[in-house]
Scaffold this active site. Sequence first.
Site, PDB file in Angstrom:
ATOM      1  CB  THR A  15      -0.918   0.011   1.246  1.00 53.93           C
ATOM      2  OG1 THR A  15      -1.763  -1.116   1.168  1.00 53.93           O
ATOM      3  CG2 THR A  15      -1.768   1.261   1.320  1.00 53.93           C
ATOM      4  CG  ASP A  59      -1.777  -6.689  -2.673  1.00 52.80           C
ATOM      5  OD1 ASP A  59      -2.648  -5.813  -2.685  1.00 52.80           O
ATOM      6  OD2 ASP A  59      -1.662  -7.520  -1.757  1.00 52.80           O
ATOM      7  CB  SER A  60       2.345  -8.463   0.745  1.00 54.57           C
ATOM      8  OG  SER A  60       1.250  -8.351   1.608  1.00 54.57           O
ATOM      9  CB  SER A  61      -2.525 -10.851  -1.353  1.00 53.02           C
ATOM     10  OG  SER A  61      -3.003 -10.118  -0.259  1.00 53.02           O
ATOM     11  CB  THR A  91       0.290  -4.478   6.249  1.00 52.84           C
ATOM     12  OG1 THR A  91      -0.967  -4.358   5.571  1.00 52.84           O
ATOM     13  CG2 THR A  91       0.938  -3.113   6.393  1.00 52.84           C
ATOM     14  CB  THR A 278      -2.530 -21.503  20.779  1.00 53.62           C
ATOM     15  OG1 THR A 278      -3.822 -20.982  21.076  1.00 53.62           O
ATOM     16  CG2 THR A 278      -1.500 -20.410  20.966  1.00 53.62           C
ATOM     17  CD  GLN A 279      -8.306 -22.156  16.411  1.00 55.82           C
ATOM     18  OE1 GLN A 279      -9.210 -21.440  16.832  1.00 55.82           O
ATOM     19  NE2 GLN A 279      -8.530 -23.319  15.837  1.00 55.82           N
TER      20      GLN A 279
END
Length: 343
Positions: A15, A59-61, A91, A278-279
């Site tokens: 971004t 885009d980091s995706s 991010t 753990t979640q």
Amino acid sequence: MSDKTSILIIYTGGTIGMITEPSTQALVPVDFKEISSQLPELRKFDLQLEPYTFDPPVDSSNATPDFWVKLASVIRDEYLHHDGFVVLHGTDTMCFTASALSFMLENLNKPVVFTGSQLPIGVLRTDGKENLLTAIEIAAEKRDNQPMVPEVSILFQNKLFRGNRTTKHNAEYFNAFRSENYPCLAEAGIRIHYNYGAIHYPVNERPLRVHTGLDDHVTLIKLFPGMRRDLLHSMLSVPGLKGVVLETFGAGNAPTTDWFLDEIREAIESGILILNVTQCPAGSVDPGKYETSRLLHETGVLNGRDMTSEAAVTKLMFLFSQSANPDMLKVYLNKSISGEISV
Ligand code: ASP
């Protein structure tokens, strides 16, 4: 080469350097020139700042292990020419990239500071200016002529975190990241306060060793009440699968139904390593605290303790590329390679 401290600013996308594409009104990454033209303050640093732009910025995706290798390779090739590195990155998956790099850059002795922003640099209220300026200052900071933070870190808003301890927790506000299980490495107010006790300083100076192999035969499975057996079975039966990060409930708990434990046991018997994390954003797996974790761990599941899922997934990818020996892998999964786990 000048005597000035030299920082390489690697713009990978995200971004911070995006503009709105007129036809779709969606944000897309553009060149680093867009960032530097919006930030005349860069010229005020008494530093040598050099940009390096990914072509194309992403885009980091869309980040992948190949993208992490590309980034690690840039740092390897430029390592001796600079005192520190600032990585501008989206991010969304910044914590995966920072975690992966923390394993790939063995013997790192210079700062690699990731940052980005929630609003593009060209937007009036952008958080990108402050983030980038502070990241540069931290990457250039020295103590007794040595780098102040010789780690892979993430600077966001006013906090510096260890990269492999950080998760993105906010898609709206400027405090996008948290590190729940490890203290901040620094906090920026009027001055930047460094938390020396939390920063890792290498004991021996060894040459940087960059590992560019990553094995992506891993998966991340998040448990939820009502998960079907056929679903779990099919995920665990993917040909070639070597490792699973299992996101369990609370302190590492999971169902105790026979079918669930049978599926896990069978996967482990077939040679798959299963790592329990753990979640919960904070806290640790505590095997045996409840019957629901005791039975799970009796199947041979490994204890991921307080690792983030991002660190766990990338640690598996890194370790599988290093060794095929299950005993060796278990030893390394149970210890800290670059400060990612409390042991
Ligand atoms: N989608 C963006 C990215 O991760 C979001 C951001 O940069 O904050 O590249």
